[in-house]
Design a protein around this motif. Structure first.
Motif, mmCIF file in Angstrom:
data_model
loop_
_atom_site.group_PDB
_atom_site.id
_atom_site.type_symbol
_atom_site.label_atom_id
_atom_site.label_comp_id
_atom_site.label_asym_id
_atom_site.label_seq_id
_atom_site.Cartn_x
_atom_site.Cartn_y
_atom_site.Cartn_z
ATOM 1 N N ILE A 144 5.167 -1.320 -11.610
ATOM 2 C CA ILE A 144 5.444 -1.208 -10.199
ATOM 3 C C ILE A 144 4.315 -1.167 -9.372
ATOM 4 O O ILE A 144 3.841 -2.003 -8.641
ATOM 5 C CB ILE A 144 6.428 -0.313 -9.810
ATOM 6 N N ILE A 145 3.292 -0.765 -9.493
ATOM 7 C CA ILE A 145 2.142 -0.197 -9.015
ATOM 8 C C ILE A 145 1.380 -1.894 -9.724
ATOM 9 O O ILE A 145 0.607 -2.104 -7.851
ATOM 10 C CB ILE A 145 0.950 0.613 -9.298
ATOM 11 N N TYR A 146 1.432 -2.116 -10.596
ATOM 12 C CA TYR A 146 1.030 -3.067 -11.000
ATOM 13 C C TYR A 146 0.904 -4.624 -10.022
ATOM 14 O O TYR A 146 0.167 -5.138 -9.348
ATOM 15 C CB TYR A 146 0.901 -3.855 -12.833
ATOM 16 N N GLU A 147 2.389 -4.693 -10.295
ATOM 17 C CA GLU A 147 2.550 -5.641 -8.890
ATOM 18 C C GLU A 147 2.534 -5.927 -7.447
ATOM 19 O O GLU A 147 2.525 -6.374 -7.287
ATOM 20 C CB GLU A 147 4.150 -5.490 -9.524
ATOM 21 N N GLN A 162 1.439 12.121 -8.979
ATOM 22 C CA GLN A 162 0.768 13.762 -9.493
ATOM 23 C C GLN A 162 1.172 14.763 -8.758
ATOM 24 O O GLN A 162 1.365 16.182 -9.326
ATOM 25 C CB GLN A 162 0.043 13.345 -7.827
ATOM 26 N N VAL A 163 2.691 14.527 -8.329
ATOM 27 C CA VAL A 163 3.026 15.777 -7.594
ATOM 28 C C VAL A 163 4.213 16.181 -8.257
ATOM 29 O O VAL A 163 4.182 17.092 -8.546
ATOM 30 C CB VAL A 163 3.208 15.269 -5.946
ATOM 31 N N ASN A 164 4.641 15.089 -9.127
ATOM 32 C CA ASN A 164 5.687 15.796 -10.605
ATOM 33 C C ASN A 164 4.892 16.135 -11.471
ATOM 34 O O ASN A 164 5.698 16.407 -12.176
ATOM 35 C CB ASN A 164 6.900 14.930 -9.774
ATOM 36 N N HIS A 165 3.395 16.116 -11.216
ATOM 37 C CA HIS A 165 3.664 15.480 -12.974
ATOM 38 C C HIS A 165 4.250 15.442 -13.964
ATOM 39 O O HIS A 165 4.687 15.938 -15.056
ATOM 40 C CB HIS A 165 3.083 17.572 -13.424
ATOM 41 N N ILE A 166 3.978 13.851 -13.636
ATOM 42 C CA ILE A 166 5.511 12.960 -15.038
ATOM 43 C C ILE A 166 4.303 12.799 -15.907
ATOM 44 O O ILE A 166 3.356 12.317 -16.265
ATOM 45 C CB ILE A 166 5.567 11.963 -13.778
ATOM 46 N N THR A 167 4.992 13.229 -17.022
ATOM 47 C CA THR A 167 4.514 12.587 -18.685
ATOM 48 C C THR A 167 5.313 11.625 -19.049
ATOM 49 O O THR A 167 4.671 11.727 -20.068
ATOM 50 C CB THR A 167 4.236 14.048 -19.765
ATOM 51 N N ASP A 168 6.450 11.587 -18.917
ATOM 52 C CA ASP A 168 7.274 10.754 -19.128
ATOM 53 C C ASP A 168 7.025 9.330 -19.690
ATOM 54 O O ASP A 168 6.506 8.456 -19.185
ATOM 55 C CB ASP A 168 8.209 10.734 -18.707
ATOM 56 N N PRO A 169 6.800 8.955 -20.965
ATOM 57 C CA PRO A 169 5.651 7.498 -20.855
ATOM 58 C C PRO A 169 6.783 6.343 -20.458
ATOM 59 O O PRO A 169 6.198 5.466 -19.509
ATOM 60 C CB PRO A 169 5.520 7.015 -22.767
ATOM 61 N N ILE A 173 0.456 -0.950 0.340
ATOM 62 C CA ILE A 173 -0.154 0.324 0.084
ATOM 63 C C ILE A 173 0.800 1.635 -0.068
ATOM 64 O O ILE A 173 0.405 1.865 -0.846
ATOM 65 C CB ILE A 173 -1.259 0.227 1.795
ATOM 66 N N THR A 174 1.939 1.409 1.102
ATOM 67 C CA THR A 174 2.759 2.228 0.786
ATOM 68 C C THR A 174 3.428 2.060 -0.226
ATOM 69 O O THR A 174 3.230 3.810 -0.643
ATOM 70 C CB THR A 174 3.863 1.948 2.122
ATOM 71 N N THR A 175 4.052 1.228 -1.203
ATOM 72 C CA THR A 175 4.601 1.345 -2.594
ATOM 73 C C THR A 175 4.120 2.352 -3.232
ATOM 74 O O THR A 175 4.661 3.251 -3.889
ATOM 75 C CB THR A 175 5.120 0.443 -3.230
ATOM 76 N N ILE A 176 2.374 1.799 -3.520
ATOM 77 C CA ILE A 176 1.675 1.720 -4.879
ATOM 78 C C ILE A 176 0.955 3.530 -4.374
ATOM 79 O O ILE A 176 0.808 4.473 -5.778
ATOM 80 C CB ILE A 176 0.040 1.434 -4.415
ATOM 81 N N LYS A 177 0.762 4.196 -3.737
ATOM 82 C CA LYS A 177 0.969 5.544 -2.305
ATOM 83 C C LYS A 177 1.934 5.705 -2.680
ATOM 84 O O LYS A 177 1.788 7.889 -3.417
ATOM 85 C CB LYS A 177 0.310 5.543 -1.061
ATOM 86 N N GLY A 178 2.877 5.898 -2.690
ATOM 87 C CA GLY A 178 4.009 6.864 -2.885
ATOM 88 C C GLY A 178 4.187 6.896 -4.349
ATOM 89 O O GLY A 178 4.732 8.109 -5.199
ATOM 90 N N PHE A 179 4.631 5.418 -4.841
ATOM 91 C CA PHE A 179 4.338 6.386 -7.077
ATOM 92 C C PHE A 179 3.302 7.087 -7.382
ATOM 93 O O PHE A 179 3.923 7.745 -7.885
ATOM 94 C CB PHE A 179 4.605 5.120 -7.456
ATOM 95 N N ILE A 180 1.954 6.929 -6.690
ATOM 96 C CA ILE A 180 1.201 7.540 -6.987
ATOM 97 C C ILE A 180 1.601 9.106 -7.245
ATOM 98 O O ILE A 180 0.843 10.389 -7.603
ATOM 99 C CB ILE A 180 -0.567 7.263 -6.918
#
Length: 584
Positions: free
Chosen positions: A400-403, A384-391, A373-380
């Protein structure tokens, strides 16, 4: 009692008859003397009227001699001077003057006089009756004295006494026999009642006396019969209740000890013996509990008994270093006073262990769930915070979130399965007759890709088709967990072997790998939930730490056994034995 009563009555009767005999003898003697005196007086009257006048007038004593001989009495006639003018007893010679004799003196005074005294002439005790004879002028002209030896009366009295003694002895013998007869007849029912009462006192209840009497003995017999019936009913009921209580206490899982106010054991059941480790054949009833068991637990118990005045109390204590007991103490009260205590031992070691397991399980689940849960929450949050758009970056983060999501899903799924297995009544179990060799081949097909990815071979060793009555889903889950673990924790290019065998309605399944092996210190703990031999390697392989716990519960729920043998660097073998049919 019969002998004492017989003797007492016999003595009373003998004394009574003897007293009556003595009284009769005395009365008869007095009556005999009175009759003799009366007869003498009658003879005196006859002589005075018919014989004495002629003798005084003519001096002819023939008639007097004839009368004396016919009546066997002594007659003496004395004149007013005291001289003897006639004596019926011949050969006495000249007799002295009789004027001073008491009876003559009384007769001279004009009174008929009776006197009993010793006769110097006859040399014997005599009874004298002196009667005055009056002339025409009413003056004493002569005295007629008639006497008789007393011993003549004694002979008659002796004969009478002999007759009385004979009658008394005969009466005593007859009375004694009759007394014994009647006492025996009347005491026999009492003896039977006494024997009957002793039999009741010895525990032979329910018997009956058959005597029918309409008296106090009959009432006693009826009372004894009623008492016998009531005692039989009471003791039957009491024995039944004792048997029920003994059965209840013997089959209780809790240990029960009853002690009196001096701490002597009154009762203890089998569970209490097990708790205190007292041998079955050791007699402890009546002994002081401090003598029977000497560990510190009893001292703690005694401290509570002495210092806590409350009617009921409980406390927890440790015994034998690894066993935890909850102890309940109740007073035994009688007439508002404490006569002892009932002590109940409840073994809560398993409960405490389960509570610890529950706390550990909650902690482990929380820890295991927290990581993904921490991992999923951290990556999300990073996206969101860094507005990552790099594919490429997004794809890596999404992967990683899926795993982690998949790992979280498997963890939750395994927890639910484990919960269902621990609560067997919580869901319907459908048993089927499985051909387990075919089931293993299907599982090989499911895990084929995982095995091929590590260039591993899956081998099934079974000489014939083996049937097993089992829940299909549970069997597949059990075997998938074992075979998948064997694949995960083995080096590439090795093989996993599954061997099936059957003997005496028991099916044996062996799963062997040639992998890393399990250290000896960890073998006993691998079935614990969330326990991992190598945590980093387990997480790397995607394990949840619940697979072997699920396998263990499936085996135990089906009355089977599971054993592990392993050597580090050579591999591990799991051997499961199961009854072929669920009702075996």
């Amino acid at each position: 009692m019969k002998k004492r009563l017989s003797i007492s009555l016999t003595v009373i009767i003998i004394v009574s008859i003897t007293i009556c005999g003595l009284f009769t003898t005395i009365s008869y003697r007095q009556s005999y003397y009175a009759d003799t005196e009366n007869n003498i007086k009658k003879s005196s009257n006859y002589i005075m009227n018919y014989l004495l006048p002629d003798f005084l007038e003519t001096g002819n004593k023939e008639n007097l001699d004839n009368f004396a001989q016919s009546t066997n009495v002594r007659m003496t006639i004395i004149d007013t001077q005291g001289d003897v003018i006639y004596e019926s007893v011949q050969g006495l010679g000249a007799l002295e003057n009789h004027k001073n004799r008491p009876e003559i003196h009384g007769a001279m005074a004009g009174q008929q006089t009776t006197e009993v005294r010793f006769s110097n002439t006859i040399k014997d005790e005599m009874i004298y009756v002196a009667t005055p004879y009056f002339d025409e002028d009413k003056e004493v002209e002569a005295v007629l004295r008639i006497s008789m030896p007393v011993n003549a009366m004694d002979d008659a009295m002796f004969e009478m006494i002999n007759n009385i003694i004979f009658v008394i002895l005969t009466t005593i013998m007859a009375t004694t026999l009759l007394i014994n007869y009647f006492i025996n007849r009347e005491m026999k029912p009492l003896e039977e009642a006494s024997v009957f009462a002793r039999e009741i006192a010895s525990g032979k209840y329910g018997q009956q006396l058959t005597m029918i009497r309409e008296d106090q003995i009959g009432e006693l017999v009826e009372s004894l019969n009623q008492m016998s019936i009531q005692l039989d009913n009471s003791f039957t009921e009491m024995n039944q209740k004792n048997a029920e209580l003994t059965a209840i206490l013997s089959n209780m899982n809790h240990g029960v000890i009853a002690i009196d106010k001096k701490n002597h054991i009154v009762h203890l059941n089998e569970a209490a013996r097990k708790v205190l480790r007292i041998p079955r054949n050791e007699r402890v009833i009546g002994q002081n509990i401090l003598e029977v068991y000497r560990e510190s637990f009893i001292l703690e118990l005694m401290n509570y008994l002495e210092n806590d005045p409350s009617e009921k109390l409980s406390f927890e204590s440790r015994i034998h270093s690894n066993q935890i007991l909850r102890v309940y103490i109740n007073h035994i009260e009688e007439n508002n006073s404490i006569n002892g205590h009932i002590i109940i031992f409840e073994d809560i070691t398993l409960l405490k262990n389960l509570e610890k397991m529950r706390r550990d399980f909650v902690a482990n689940v929380s820890h295991e769930l927290k990581t993904p849960i921490t991992t999923i929450k951290g990556f999300i949050e990073t996206i969101q915070v860094n507005h990552i758009t790099d594919p490429k970056t997004l794809e890596r983060f999404y992967s990683i979130i899926y795993e982690e999501s998949d790992r979280l899903s498997r963890l939750v799924s395994d927890i639910l399965v484990l919960s269902q297995l621990e609560n067997k009544g919580g869901f319907e179990r459908r048993f089927e007759l499985l051909h387990i060799d075919m089931e293993i081949k299907q599982i090989f097909d499911i895990l084929k890709l995982s095995a091929e990815a590590k260039s591993m071979a899956l081998e099934l060793n079974s000489q014939e088709s083996i049937e097993l009555e089992f829940v299909a889903d549970e069997f597949r889950q059990m075997m998938i967990n074992l075979i998948d673990n064997a694949i995960k924790y083995s080096e590439p290019a090795n093989r996993v072997e599954v061997t099936l065998s059957e003997q005496d309605e028991v099916v044996t399944i062996q799963v062997r790998d040639h992998g890393y092996g399990i250290p000896e210190k960890d073998v006993d703990r691998i079935f614990e939930r969330f326990y991992r031999v190598d945590k980093s390697r387990s997480k790397e392989k995607g394990g949840t730490g619940l697979g072997l716990a699920i396998v263990k519960h499936i085996v135990h729920n089906n009355r089977g056994t599971i054993a592990v043998s392993s050597q580090v660097g050579e591999g591990t073998e799991f051997m499961i034995t199961l009854p072929k049919f669920k009702d075996q």
